[in-house]
Scaffold this motif. Structure first.
Motif, PDB file in Angstrom:
ATOM      1  N   THR B 109       0.648  -1.065  -0.074  1.00 10.61           N
ATOM      2  CA  THR B 109      -0.175   0.193  -0.048  1.00 10.61           C
ATOM      3  C   THR B 109       0.942   1.156  -0.075  1.00 10.61           C
ATOM      4  O   THR B 109       1.847   0.782  -0.135  1.00 10.61           O
ATOM      5  CB  THR B 109      -0.951   0.498   0.935  1.00 10.61           C
ATOM      6  OG1 THR B 109      -0.169   0.747   2.834  1.00 10.61           O
ATOM      7  CG2 THR B 109      -1.186  -1.083   1.626  1.00 10.61           C
ATOM      8  N   ARG B 110       0.447   2.556  -0.176  1.00 13.76           N
ATOM      9  CA  ARG B 110       1.430   3.951   0.563  1.00 13.76           C
ATOM     10  C   ARG B 110       1.992   3.270   1.252  1.00 13.76           C
ATOM     11  O   ARG B 110       3.041   4.939   1.716  1.00 13.76           O
ATOM     12  CB  ARG B 110       0.003   5.150   0.441  1.00 13.76           C
ATOM     13  CG  ARG B 110      -0.475   4.995  -1.039  1.00 13.76           C
ATOM     14  CD  ARG B 110      -1.801   6.051  -0.036  1.00 13.76           C
ATOM     15  NE  ARG B 110      -1.292   7.288   0.350  1.00 13.76           N
ATOM     16  CZ  ARG B 110      -1.067   8.312  -0.280  1.00 13.76           C
ATOM     17  NH1 ARG B 110      -1.730   8.159  -2.152  1.00 13.76           N
ATOM     18  NH2 ARG B 110      -1.060   9.437  -0.197  1.00 13.76           N
ATOM     19  N   LEU B 111       2.006   2.542   2.443  1.00 12.65           N
ATOM     20  CA  LEU B 111       3.133   3.038   4.081  1.00 12.65           C
ATOM     21  C   LEU B 111       4.306   2.377   3.004  1.00 12.65           C
ATOM     22  O   LEU B 111       4.502   0.963   3.144  1.00 12.65           O
ATOM     23  CB  LEU B 111       2.557   2.196   4.406  1.00 12.65           C
ATOM     24  CG  LEU B 111       3.145   1.143   6.202  1.00 12.65           C
ATOM     25  CD1 LEU B 111       2.732   3.082   6.667  1.00 12.65           C
ATOM     26  CD2 LEU B 111       2.460   0.341   7.229  1.00 12.65           C
ATOM     27  N   SER B 112       5.399   3.523   2.862  1.00 15.53           N
ATOM     28  CA  SER B 112       6.811   2.382   2.883  1.00 15.53           C
ATOM     29  C   SER B 112       7.220   1.996   4.128  1.00 15.53           C
ATOM     30  O   SER B 112       7.253   1.790   5.249  1.00 15.53           O
ATOM     31  CB  SER B 112       7.323   4.217   2.493  1.00 15.53           C
ATOM     32  OG  SER B 112       7.522   4.351   3.630  1.00 15.53           O
ATOM     33  N   ARG B 113       8.145   1.392   3.624  1.00 17.91           N
ATOM     34  CA  ARG B 113       9.490   1.419   4.736  1.00 17.91           C
ATOM     35  C   ARG B 113       9.767   1.834   5.859  1.00 17.91           C
ATOM     36  O   ARG B 113       9.225   1.586   7.592  1.00 17.91           O
ATOM     37  CB  ARG B 113      10.266   0.063   4.529  1.00 17.91           C
ATOM     38  CG  ARG B 113      10.254  -1.071   3.157  1.00 17.91           C
ATOM     39  CD  ARG B 113      11.674  -1.435   2.194  1.00 17.91           C
ATOM     40  NE  ARG B 113      10.592  -2.542   1.764  1.00 17.91           N
ATOM     41  CZ  ARG B 113      11.636  -3.120   1.238  1.00 17.91           C
ATOM     42  NH1 ARG B 113      13.018  -3.550   2.302  1.00 17.91           N
ATOM     43  NH2 ARG B 113      11.981  -4.208   0.397  1.00 17.91           N
ATOM     44  N   THR B 114       9.376   2.676   5.719  1.00 18.70           N
ATOM     45  CA  THR B 114      10.311   3.849   6.741  1.00 18.70           C
ATOM     46  C   THR B 114       9.153   4.751   6.668  1.00 18.70           C
ATOM     47  O   THR B 114       9.033   4.459   8.888  1.00 18.70           O
ATOM     48  CB  THR B 114      10.642   5.468   5.775  1.00 18.70           C
ATOM     49  OG1 THR B 114      12.226   4.764   5.180  1.00 18.70           O
ATOM     50  CG2 THR B 114      11.359   6.533   6.722  1.00 18.70           C
ATOM     51  N   ARG B 115       8.254   4.519   6.383  1.00 16.64           N
ATOM     52  CA  ARG B 115       6.792   5.274   7.369  1.00 16.64           C
ATOM     53  C   ARG B 115       5.852   4.105   8.257  1.00 16.64           C
ATOM     54  O   ARG B 115       5.600   4.846   9.214  1.00 16.64           O
ATOM     55  CB  ARG B 115       5.666   5.634   6.444  1.00 16.64           C
ATOM     56  CG  ARG B 115       4.471   6.376   6.543  1.00 16.64           C
ATOM     57  CD  ARG B 115       4.439   7.763   5.640  1.00 16.64           C
ATOM     58  NE  ARG B 115       3.264   8.105   6.455  1.00 16.64           N
ATOM     59  CZ  ARG B 115       1.985   8.094   5.659  1.00 16.64           C
ATOM     60  NH1 ARG B 115       1.495   7.113   5.159  1.00 16.64           N
ATOM     61  NH2 ARG B 115       0.501   8.846   6.484  1.00 16.64           N
ATOM     62  N   LEU B 116       6.934   2.427   7.736  1.00 13.61           N
ATOM     63  CA  LEU B 116       6.297   1.517   8.485  1.00 13.61           C
ATOM     64  C   LEU B 116       7.137   1.974   9.998  1.00 13.61           C
ATOM     65  O   LEU B 116       6.248   2.347  11.584  1.00 13.61           O
ATOM     66  CB  LEU B 116       6.159   0.913   8.568  1.00 13.61           C
ATOM     67  CG  LEU B 116       6.191  -0.955   9.327  1.00 13.61           C
ATOM     68  CD1 LEU B 116       4.260  -1.172   9.508  1.00 13.61           C
ATOM     69  CD2 LEU B 116       6.296  -1.762   8.312  1.00 13.61           C
TER      70      LEU B 116
END
Lengths: 284, 266
Positions: B109-116
């Motif tokens: 989804t729009r959730l990137s690794r960094t954002r997670l």
């Protein structure tokens, strides 16, 4: 190429290895916008690995993958908002119910779930079951929730890995209709499977991967025509003769013994036969 | 910070986080209930405490309200709550999701690794603050219950809570780093528990070893948490301790983000 334009999927020399084991080797692939692309291959051929590379869930050793003209590694969140994904080994969150799962994945996609109710209905998902925790769902129901999650925000590109696993024949038909409708709406579908019948029914083009390499790429009809047809001859005395024929029909007419012939049946090569011939009998 | 992920984490972890908050409150309540009896029986309890102080010099004086009500800050279960509350969150995401195969679904989804990683950290901040407020609430309720609230240094206790939240965040960030690096939750938990236990042992040794060099205590993050010193208004390096714990947490977070970006697999 301008980002956001170009083919829906494009890979050039994409390769990845897991130690000594090749995952995907030198993959060149191009899927046009509005196309349904069937990605066929036996178990362990590299289908899921290719999909993981396309979604930047796995990074390649070499080569590049682009979606709508944008490199997947740099495309980030904006690119993935245009993609609906169903993983091959779908794992949901057991403490959420069906509705919460769909709402959560809608929130993460950043797009409104305009198709959710329609897809739920068409896949015959019982509405009351949406309030039950997904840990109580059967395999088929979990798969349906995964499909709804992939379709619900009407993405430009659908990447579906073994989408019909656990579905009954009626729901499988409904799913194939859904794929056709998305094609009509101008969406692109990349469908990985080893169930040849469903690829046969909905794909415009087929790519066949075996031993980590793309072995063949063609339209379904071209693929069939490239293989010999099966000709079954029935005679008045009850004899039945079957032969393979490839090429001009006149040549076949010259070859056959016409005396007492009562019926001729010509069967085009099935995708199954093509598949088996390419992967060397190691079919599904 | 991803709002859907925040709501998801809240739904998933409210029960364990709630339990971690309730533990020190319960300890404070129990101290509040038994304090009048302890005070009455000081002729018996006093020598016992003196004896125990031979092994644990940092044992608070339970016969004084400021000593008794600092106990919710020092009880081993409270320390466990500080360590566990944010760590449970971090070990479940991303390592837990990776292990059970649902990480792909999140990261497609729009959730990137960094954002997670940053979203999980953002969720851990209020968790650490709330868990660290548990002992304060416990001390306040307990001391009110036995009519000693006026004799308890609540201002100093609040500083203890600030220090405790930094300690909790430190361990949460460590868990996040391990979670990003590990294969699955099992491996991540094993590494995290091993490191935490090692630090805990270092802290115990530094406390029990009379005349131990100062650096031994400072080699463990627990050495930067000094509720007794704060409660007794001794000369303690509160700002430096806080800074060390927060910088440690920031380093672990930065490292986790860097690792997440570079990971070949999601």
């Amino acid at each position: 190429m301008k980002p956001g334009s170009g083919p829906a999927i494009e890979t050039r020399g994409l390769s990845v290895r897991f130690g000594d084991v090749p995952g995907v080797l030198d993959l060149d692939l191009e899927v046009g916008v509005g196309e349904v692309y069937g990605f066929l291959g036996p178990n362990g051929a590299g289908k899921s690995t290719t999909i993981r590379l396309l979604l930047d869930l796995l990074r390649p050793d070499s080569g590049e993958a682009r979606v709508f003209g944008t490199e997947v590694r740099t495309g980030g969140a904006r690119l993935r908002a245009d993609i609906g994904f169903l993983p091959g080994d779908l794992a949901l969150f057991p403490f959420l119910n069906g509705f919460q799962t769909l709402r959560f994945l809608e929130g993460l996609s950043g797009r409104r779930a305009t198709l959710r109710n329609e897809v739920l209905e068409r896949l015959h998902f019982p509405t009351d079951a949406l309030r039950r925790p997904v840990r109580t769902y059967s395999t088929g129901m979990r798969q349906k929730i995964g499909l709804v999650a992939a379709f619900q925000h009407d993405p430009r590109l659908l990447i579906l890995d073994e989408p019909t696993t656990g579905l009954d024949p009626i729901v499988r038909d409904a799913f194939l209709e859904l794929v056709n409708d998305r094609r009509v709406a101008g969406r692109t579908v990349f469908l990985s499977s080893h169930v040849l019948d469903e690829i046969d029914r909905c794909a415009d083009r087929v790519g066949l991967i075996a031993d980590a390499r793309l072995r063949m790429e063609s339209t379904v009809s071209e693929l069939r025509e490239s293989r010999p047809r099966t000709v079954v001859l029935r005679y008045a005395d009850g004899r039945r003769e079957s032969r393979q024929h490839h090429g001009e029909p006149n040549a076949l007419l010259d070859e056959i013994h016409r005396e007492g012939l009562v019926d001729v049946e010509v069967r085009p090569a099935s995708l199954d036969e093509v598949f088996r011939s390419v992967v060397g009998g190691d079919g599904p | 910070m991803s709002r859907p992920l925040f709501a998801f984490l809240l739904r998933r972890h409210w029960w364990t986080c709630g339990l971690c908050v309730m533990l020190p409150i319960l300890i404070g309540l129990i101290v509040g209930v038994i304090y009048p009896t302890m005070e009455k029986e000081r002729s018996v309890i006093g020598p016992m405490l003196d004896l125990m102080r031979n092994w644990f010099p940092e044992l608070p004086n339970f016969l004084r309200p400021d000593g008794a009500f600092v106990w919710p800050y020092m009880h081993p279960m409270t320390l466990l709550a500080y360590v566990l509350a944010p760590a449970i969150v971090a070990l479940a995401q991303p390592a837990g999701e990776r292990g059970r195969g649902s990480l792909d679904l999140l990261l497609a989804t729009r959730l990137s690794r960094t954002r997670l990683v940053t979203s999980v950290f953002s969720f851990m901040v209020p968790v650490a603050v709330v868990v660290a407020l548990g002992p304060f609430i416990g001390s306040f309720i307990g001391s009110t219950l036995c009519g000693e609230v006026g004799s308890v240094p609540l201002g100093a206790y609040l500083l203890c809570s600030v220090e405790a939240s930094a300690l909790s965040l430190f361990f949460g960030s460590l868990a996040l780093l391990v979670s990003v690096r590990a294969r699955d939750r099992g491996q991540a938990t094993l590494i995290f528990v091993a490191v935490t236990l090692a630090w805990f042992l270092v802290d115990v040794v530094s406390q029990m070893w009379k005349g131990a060099p100062d650096w031994i205590g400072r080699a463990s993050p627990f050495g930067y948490y000094d509720p007794l010193g704060l409660a007794y208004q001794q000369e303690v390096s509160f700002t430096l301790d806080l800074l060390v714990l927060l910088v440690g947490a920031a380093v672990f977070l930065g490292w986790a983000v860097w690792l997440a970006r570079r990971r070949r697999f999601a």
